[in-house]
Design a protein around this motif. Structure first.
Motif, PDB file in Angstrom:
ATOM      1  N   UNK A 193       0.813  -1.224   0.000  1.00 17.59           N
ATOM      2  CA  UNK A 193       0.000   0.000   0.000  1.00 17.59           C
ATOM      3  C   UNK A 193       0.840   1.264   0.000  1.00 17.59           C
ATOM      4  N   UNK A 194       2.156   1.149   0.224  1.00 15.18           N
ATOM      5  CA  UNK A 194       3.026   2.335   0.168  1.00 15.18           C
ATOM      6  C   UNK A 194       3.042   2.926  -1.238  1.00 15.18           C
ATOM      7  N   UNK A 195       2.715   2.095  -2.246  1.00 11.95           N
ATOM      8  CA  UNK A 195       2.705   2.582  -3.631  1.00 11.95           C
ATOM      9  C   UNK A 195       1.463   3.420  -3.918  1.00 11.95           C
ATOM     10  N   UNK A 196       0.478   3.388  -3.016  1.00 11.14           N
ATOM     11  CA  UNK A 196      -0.731   4.201  -3.188  1.00 11.14           C
ATOM     12  C   UNK A 196      -0.630   5.392  -2.241  1.00 11.14           C
ATOM     13  N   UNK A 216       2.508  11.909  -7.099  1.00  9.32           N
ATOM     14  CA  UNK A 216       2.404  13.362  -6.918  1.00  9.32           C
ATOM     15  C   UNK A 216       3.162  13.781  -5.669  1.00  9.32           C
ATOM     16  N   UNK A 217       3.914  14.863  -5.772  1.00  5.75           N
ATOM     17  CA  UNK A 217       4.647  15.406  -4.631  1.00  5.75           C
ATOM     18  C   UNK A 217       4.156  16.829  -4.395  1.00  5.75           C
ATOM     19  N   UNK A 218       3.717  17.082  -3.174  1.00  9.52           N
ATOM     20  CA  UNK A 218       3.118  18.387  -2.857  1.00  9.52           C
ATOM     21  C   UNK A 218       4.217  19.396  -2.528  1.00  9.52           C
ATOM     22  N   UNK A 315       8.164  11.017   4.688  1.00  5.97           N
ATOM     23  CA  UNK A 315       7.309   9.987   4.083  1.00  5.97           C
ATOM     24  C   UNK A 315       7.304  10.145   2.565  1.00  5.97           C
ATOM     25  N   UNK A 316       7.268  11.403   2.115  1.00 11.69           N
ATOM     26  CA  UNK A 316       7.306  11.669   0.677  1.00 11.69           C
ATOM     27  C   UNK A 316       8.586  11.172   0.043  1.00 11.69           C
ATOM     28  N   UNK A 317       9.716  11.387   0.699  1.00  8.87           N
ATOM     29  CA  UNK A 317      11.008  10.948   0.182  1.00  8.87           C
ATOM     30  C   UNK A 317      11.088   9.420   0.170  1.00  8.87           C
ATOM     31  N   UNK A 318      10.621   8.789   1.252  1.00  8.85           N
ATOM     32  CA  UNK A 318      10.633   7.322   1.319  1.00  8.85           C
ATOM     33  C   UNK A 318       9.802   6.717   0.184  1.00  8.85           C
ATOM     34  N   UNK A 319       8.590   7.259   0.004  1.00  9.20           N
ATOM     35  CA  UNK A 319       7.700   6.730  -1.035  1.00  9.20           C
ATOM     36  C   UNK A 319       8.267   7.026  -2.425  1.00  9.20           C
ATOM     37  N   UNK A 325      12.523   3.832  -7.838  1.00 10.06           N
ATOM     38  CA  UNK A 325      13.604   2.847  -7.854  1.00 10.06           C
ATOM     39  C   UNK A 325      14.948   3.408  -7.450  1.00 10.06           C
ATOM     40  N   UNK A 326      14.952   4.561  -6.777  1.00  7.97           N
ATOM     41  CA  UNK A 326      16.213   5.165  -6.347  1.00  7.97           C
ATOM     42  C   UNK A 326      16.531   4.855  -4.896  1.00  7.97           C
ATOM     43  N   UNK A 327      17.665   5.397  -4.444  1.00 10.55           N
ATOM     44  CA  UNK A 327      18.076   5.232  -3.042  1.00 10.55           C
ATOM     45  C   UNK A 327      18.226   6.614  -2.416  1.00 10.55           C
ATOM     46  N   UNK A 328      17.952   6.681  -1.107  1.00 10.18           N
ATOM     47  CA  UNK A 328      18.143   7.936  -0.377  1.00 10.18           C
ATOM     48  C   UNK A 328      19.605   8.012   0.051  1.00 10.18           C
TER      49      UNK A 328
END
Length: 477
Positions: A193-196, A216-218, A315-319, A325-328
């Motif tokens: 559900x993290x993908x939603x 979408x990123x606010x 949370x936005x960065x994690x999602x 498909x990237x890494x933090x």
């Protein structure tokens, strides 16, 4: 020689033993059940939760877990009931009120049995047999359409409608059921559900809510930076862009001349420039940072033609890392070891009165965003809770494709199976088993009561129908 008694309890503490302790547990737990009983079912009432203190907030909800999470209790048994609802919310997502009310009804039955001098262990032994029998009856009645895509989708729609029928979205449950099913089926059975993502935007009507494919990123793009990037290479970071910044005007700095202050500022600018150059060596076209990006680095990114987005919440960065498909990353000394995120297109879109960033064609193809619109913040918050419950239940159903019937049908089916077991069981355990059946029958009774119907009449008809073999009969709205 005098002996002083040892004080085990803290000052002001009270000790309860035997019957008084047991009674206290019953009273506390039953009070919790009675508190949220009125929210059960499609006609259940909402509760207004008001927090005290300076930052006073108001919540309007009928979500059991939210209500129980918001109240403070001292009674240990009541706390156990609250924990039960939390576990149900975490594991399944919906049914938080039902599970707490059932536990409360079981405790009411237990109180009657205890008053008849039946030992708690006897009650527990009977209930364990009843649980096994009830589970077997429920599993036997389950219908599995997991191999038929069309029928399974219809099952999912019905489950979503059922979940939403007791929530604020009930007036538009067909619309939101379709929206929830479409988003969960995009997950292709992964159940992640993290993908939603759910974004709440104040304004408009509830039917202005929609499903947007992609992420979408606010957040807003930096000044003078590209507003649209195709085939984007995204570097996702959690780094402090002012780590090397000497806060001259907030510190006490001893210098010989004013020119030395200018030298300090120049030195820190060079430090920040070095960091930006390290970041640019990653050959990224988009830089998204969890923390702030200050004016000077933002200018450097703009000069290099890189889109820079600051203060993307964690949370936005994690999602974002998940779907692209990237890494933090937080250090930039080895560009070869850093995995960049990718997407086909990044552009600004306008929703309501706000600009958001849309990531299309992300690496995780099933990623999508649900945009919720509503007239007030309370409506938006409750709509999010309602939709979250529906999404959780649908994700569970995709994993375990068997479905059972609602409206009190499953509870009555289990109650009848348990009653048959009670009639075959000798000894006092039979009383405990029968009490389990009574507790199960209380759920359709409460649903009918909350709707203002004659529960005694309806539940007796329901029981007769199930006894005659019509095991799919339930209460209709």
């Amino acid at each position: 020689m005098s002996l002083n008694p040892i004080q085990v309890l803290s000052t002001g503490a009270e000790e309860e033993k035997a019957e008084i302790a047991r009674l206290s547990s019953f009273v506390g737990a039953i009070a919790i059940g009675d508190l949220i009983k009125s929210t059960l079912g499609p006609k259940g009432m909402d509760k207004i939760l008001q927090t005290g203190g300076r930052n006073e907030t108001i919540q309007v909800t009928n979500d059991g877990a939210t209500i129980l999470r918001s109240i403070g209790v001292d009674n240990p048994a009541a706390k156990v009931l609250i924990e039960i609802s939390k576990v149900q919310d975490d594991e399944v997502g919906d049914g938080t009120t039902s599970v707490t009310v059932l536990a409360c009804e079981l405790l009411k039955e237990a109180e009657l049995l205890i008053s008849q001098r039946i030992h708690p262990q006897t009650i527990v032994a009977g209930w364990r047999k009843a649980v096994t029998e009830a589970r077997q009856a429920l599993e036997a009645s389950a219908v599995d359409h997991g191999n038929d895509a069309a029928k399974f989708r219809e099952d999912l729609l019905n489950i979503a409608r059922t979940t939403l029928s007791s929530k604020i979205l009930t007036q538009h449950k067909d619309y939101f059921a379709t929206l929830a099913v479409d988003s969960v089926l995009r997950l292709k059975g992964s159940g992640n559900l993290d993908a939603i993502q759910i974004i709440k935007k104040l304004g408009g009507g509830i039917l202005d809510s929609h499903l947007d494919l992609g992420f979408l990123l606010d957040k807003k793009i930096g000044v003078n930076q590209p507003k649209r990037i195709e085939n984007a290479k995204i570097l996702i970071a959690n780094t402090s862009m002012d780590a090397d910044k000497i806060k001259v005007f907030g510190s006490r700095v001893r210098v010989d001349a004013v020119s030395k202050v200018a030298e300090l500022e120049l030195a820190e600018k060079e430090k920040m420039k070095e960091k930006v150059e390290k970041i640019l060596k990653h050959n990224c076209s988009v830089f998204i940072n969890r923390q702030l990006i200050y004016n000077y680095p933002e200018q450097l990114f703009a000069d290099a033609g890189v889109m820079a987005i600051e203060h993307a919440d964690f949370e936005g960065v994690e999602r974002l890392a998940l779907v692209t498909g990237g890494e933090i990353v937080s250090t930039f000394d080895s560009p070869d070891n850093v995995k960049l995120g990718h997407c086909d297109l990044i552009e600004e879109v306008i929703i309501g009165e706000d600009k958001l960033l849309k990531f299309s064609g992300v690496a995780l193809g099933e990623a999508c965003t649900i945009i919720l619109r509503g007239a007030t913040q309370q409506i938006l918050d409750e709509a999010e809770r309602s939709l979250h419950d529906a999404l959780c239940v649908l994700a569970q159903t995709v994993k375990e494709t068997g479905t059972v019937f609602g409206g009190g049908a499953s509870e009555m089916l289990m109650a009848n199976a348990v009653s048959v077991l009670a009639s075959k069981t000798p000894g006092k355990e039979a009383m405990a088993i029968e009490s389990f059946a009574k507790a199960l029958r209380q759920l359709p009774t409460i649903i009918a009561d909350n709707a203002g119907y004659d529960s005694a009449e309806l539940v007796s008809q329901l029981r007769a129908a199930h006894t005659e073999g019509s095991t799919r009969t339930g209460l209709n709205r």
